[in-house]
Design an enzyme around this catalytic site. Structure first.
Site, short mmCIF file in Angstrom:
data_model
loop_
_atom_site.label_atom_id
_atom_site.label_comp_id
_atom_site.label_asym_id
_atom_site.label_seq_id
_atom_site.Cartn_x
_atom_site.Cartn_y
_atom_site.Cartn_z
NE ARG A 155 -3.91 -2.41 1.56
CZ ARG A 155 -3.73 -3.58 2.19
NH1 ARG A 155 -2.87 -3.68 3.17
NH2 ARG A 155 -4.41 -4.64 1.83
CG ASP A 191 -9.75 -8.10 9.94
OD1 ASP A 191 -10.56 -9.03 9.89
OD2 ASP A 191 -8.53 -8.24 9.78
CD GLU A 223 -7.85 -13.46 7.90
OE1 GLU A 223 -7.02 -12.59 7.59
OE2 GLU A 223 -8.79 -13.25 8.69
NE ARG A 236 -13.07 -7.14 7.19
CZ ARG A 236 -11.97 -7.76 6.80
NH1 ARG A 236 -10.85 -7.05 6.63
NH2 ARG A 236 -11.94 -9.05 6.61
CG ASN A 295 -11.12 -4.90 3.09
OD1 ASN A 295 -9.92 -4.79 3.14
ND2 ASN A 295 -11.74 -6.04 3.42
CG ASP A 349 -12.34 -11.71 8.62
OD1 ASP A 349 -11.44 -11.45 9.44
OD2 ASP A 349 -12.18 -11.60 7.39
CB ALA A 390 -9.52 -9.17 -0.47
CD1 TRP A 421 -5.30 -6.71 9.04
CD2 TRP A 421 -5.29 -5.66 7.07
NE1 TRP A 421 -6.60 -6.53 8.65
CE2 TRP A 421 -6.63 -5.88 7.45
CE3 TRP A 421 -5.03 -5.01 5.86
CZ2 TRP A 421 -7.71 -5.49 6.66
CZ3 TRP A 421 -6.11 -4.61 5.09
CH2 TRP A 421 -7.43 -4.86 5.48
CA CA Z 1 -9.32 -10.82 8.88
#
Ligand code: CA
Length: 581
Positions: A132, A320, A194, A341, A411, A318, A551, A258
């Protein structure tokens, strides 16, 4: 001999005219949001507002925007390009898929150098081989790699100044985020939630790579500080052992950092979001599972956690909470905005972590009916949590339909905030998923989910929606629907504009007040990266990276089928007005 000498001198002559590049200082980084001649950090200023005061390109002139140059990342391997370019010292530093970085001459678009990191075969990025962006400090440009290393290169030559291994890629660690520099400290997180890695934030000397401190983001793990010789001293456990993580699973508890972080010189704090607790099956880890799916405010110098706010306790979807925390002024106070999210937009006191407001920014949320502003906790809808497989046949729990889908109401694509309109511009997605739990045990290097899922669109005509969100009222002021899920970031300018890219390949400029589309350009592949702007010699430029991936094509289920006509690529585009104003 004389002839050879002349040739040599002639060859060297242009070097004499290259201006001595200025070292990037901490003061320059703290002022980066106001520096119109450079883009010195991810977020166009470490606060992450992605707002530029430039006005040459505005609602009246943007129709004349044309390409100045374009640069291909080349290579046989392409995939997702999620990078935000850095502009410094007359150069663009832009990272690309597979841990590559390029230095490009801003005026000509000519390549100055490139660095291709040698990656092992067995890297394990969960969500495409993306990067990124980079950070700049001194005469260095620094970025993270898919095999969990940090590499610092000389801005002028591309030669390696230092290289540090962060962790074991074979255990699932990687780096995809742009590093943050705050108070002269290089601050980075890790990816790998993950795979049951343990999330953490680290502080380093940006000039040498030497570790200064390390703070785990999972309750129970010890933090450390380091002296000049690299000797570690304990700096206290994160949280209290077993308080919100009974049993042993905190030892492989996820909460990866992340997306990296933001830093606000006004509060002196760095803000890092954390990912899902591992594994996804929430019945294996009762408790809130601090500090997963949270926002953490850290002292950049010591790594001490100053406050934490958890958006999804005992996360089962999930969700995040890695999304960026963007600080801004409202009613005379400093707040942070976060489009989570999980579908809620949070407004939080940036100094204390006190929740001020929380409201939905997508139409369908099934897991909670709202957020209790007194306690800060979600009002869970118990029936919509996927059930415990051990209470049924032992192999698979009940399937529930959940919205948002695990790819999130938002996201990795960063939002923008305009102090001019007082609005956040949020790239949102409307989708849901069927999700169920399964048994799982941790195995190093193996996917550690304990869940199965299928993502589904909620509407026939669109998934993505760029939304203008008022943090004072929680109202959506306008929205622009998009057929494919939005996956690129947003930028806003004092020219009254909002720029954003679409997977269909367009970079678009719309009116910040109304959302009315004023300009668009087909970049040749999907845009999943945030635009930037700067001025040089009285001319305002806009740049964006193009290259479909990330993703969605890997995990998107039925949604991936809907967008599989999109072509890969890998390039950066630069635009300016056709006629100088
Ligand atoms: Ca995740």
């Amino acid at each position: 001999m004389k002839t050879r000498m002349t040739i040599l001198l002639a060859g060297l002559a242009p070097l004499a005219f290259i201006a001595q590049a200025a070292d990037i200082t901490n003061a320059m980084l703290e002022n980066a949001a106001k520096d119109t001649k450079n883009v010195l950090s991810f977020g166009m200023g470490t606060q992450g507002q992605r707002f530029s005061t430039l006005t040459q390109i505005n609602t009246k002139t943007v129709g004349q925007l044309v390409p100045a140059w374009s640069f291909s990342f080349g290579g046989e391997k392409q995939r997702g390009q999620e990078s935000q370019p850095i502009i410094a010292n007359g150069k663009m530093f832009v990272t690309a898929s597979y841990s590559r970085i390029y230095a490009i001459d801003l005026k000509t678009g000519n390549k100055l150098w490139k660095y291709e990191h040698r990656l092992p075969e067995a890297i394990m990025p969960c969500c495409d081989v993306v990067n990124r962006g980079a950070a700049v400090y001194g005469n260095l440009v620094i970025f993270g790699t898919l095999d969990a290393q940090l590499v610092a290169l000389d801005q002028n030559t591309g030669k390696i100044a230092w290289k540090e291994k962060i962790d074991d890629y074979a255990a699932g660690y990687s780096i995809t985020a742009a590093p943050l520099i705050a108070k002269g400290v290089l601050i980075t997180g890790v990816s790998g939630g993950e795979f049951g890695i343990v999330g953490r934030v680290e502080g380093r000397d940006p000039l040498t790579g030497e570790l200064l401190w390390m703070r785990p983001t999972v309750e129970g793990h010890m933090g450390y500080k380091y002296d000049k010789d690299g000797k570690a001293t304990e700096a206290g456990v994160t949280g209290t052992v077993n308080k919100s993580w009974p049993g042993e699973l905190w030892k492989t508890g996820g909460a990866s950092t992340w997306m990296g972080g933001t830093y606000d010189p006004a509060t002196g704090l760095a803000y890092f979001g954390t990912g899902n607790p591992a594994p996804w099956n929430s019945h294996l880890r009762p408790g809130d599972n601090l500090y997963s799916s949270s926002t953490l405010a850290l002292d950049p110098v010591t790594g001490q956690i100053k406050w934490a706010y958890q958006s999804t306790p005992n996360d089962s979807w999930d969700f995040d909470g890695a999304n960026e925390f963007v600080t801004f002024d409202m009613n005379g106070k400093r707040y942070g905005g976060k489009a989570d999210r999980n579908g809620f937009f949070y407004v939080i006191d940036a100094k204390t972590g006190q929740l001020q407001n929380a409201f939905p920014f997508v139409n369908k949320i099934t897991w909670a009916s709202g957020i209790d502003l007194k306690t800060g906790r979600p009002n869970f809808i118990a029936a919509n949590r996927p059930s415990d497989p051990t209470k049924g046949d032992g192999k698979k729990g009940s399937t529930v339909f959940a919205a948002p889908a695990f790819l999130g109401a938002k996201n990795q694509m960063p939002m923008a905030y305009s102090p001019q309109t007082g609005l956040f511009y949020v790239p949102a997605n409307e989708w849901g998923m069927e999700i169920w739990n399964e048994p799982i045990t941790y195995k190093k290097g193996g996917a550690y989910l304990g869940a199965g899922f299928t993502i589904k669109p909620l509407n026939d005509d669109y998934i993505g929606a760029l939304r203008a969100v008022d943090p004072k009222t929680g109202k959506i002021v306008w929205e622009n629907k998009n057929s494919a899920p939005l996956w690129g970031g947003v930028m806003t300018t004092a020219g009254g504009l909002v720029f954003y890219g679409t997977p269909e390949g367009f970079l678009k400029a719309v009116d910040a007040k109304s959302g009315k589309e004023l300009w668009k350009f087909q970049t040749g592949s999907g845009v999943v990266a945030p635009p930037v702007t700067w001025e040089d010699g009285g001319v305002q430029y806009v740049a964006v990276v193009s290259g479909w991936g990330g993703a969605v094509p890997l995990w998107g289920g039925e949604v991936a089928k809907k967008v599989n006509f999109l072509e890969q690529g890998g390039s950066v585009w630069v635009f300016k007005l056709a006629t100088k104003i």
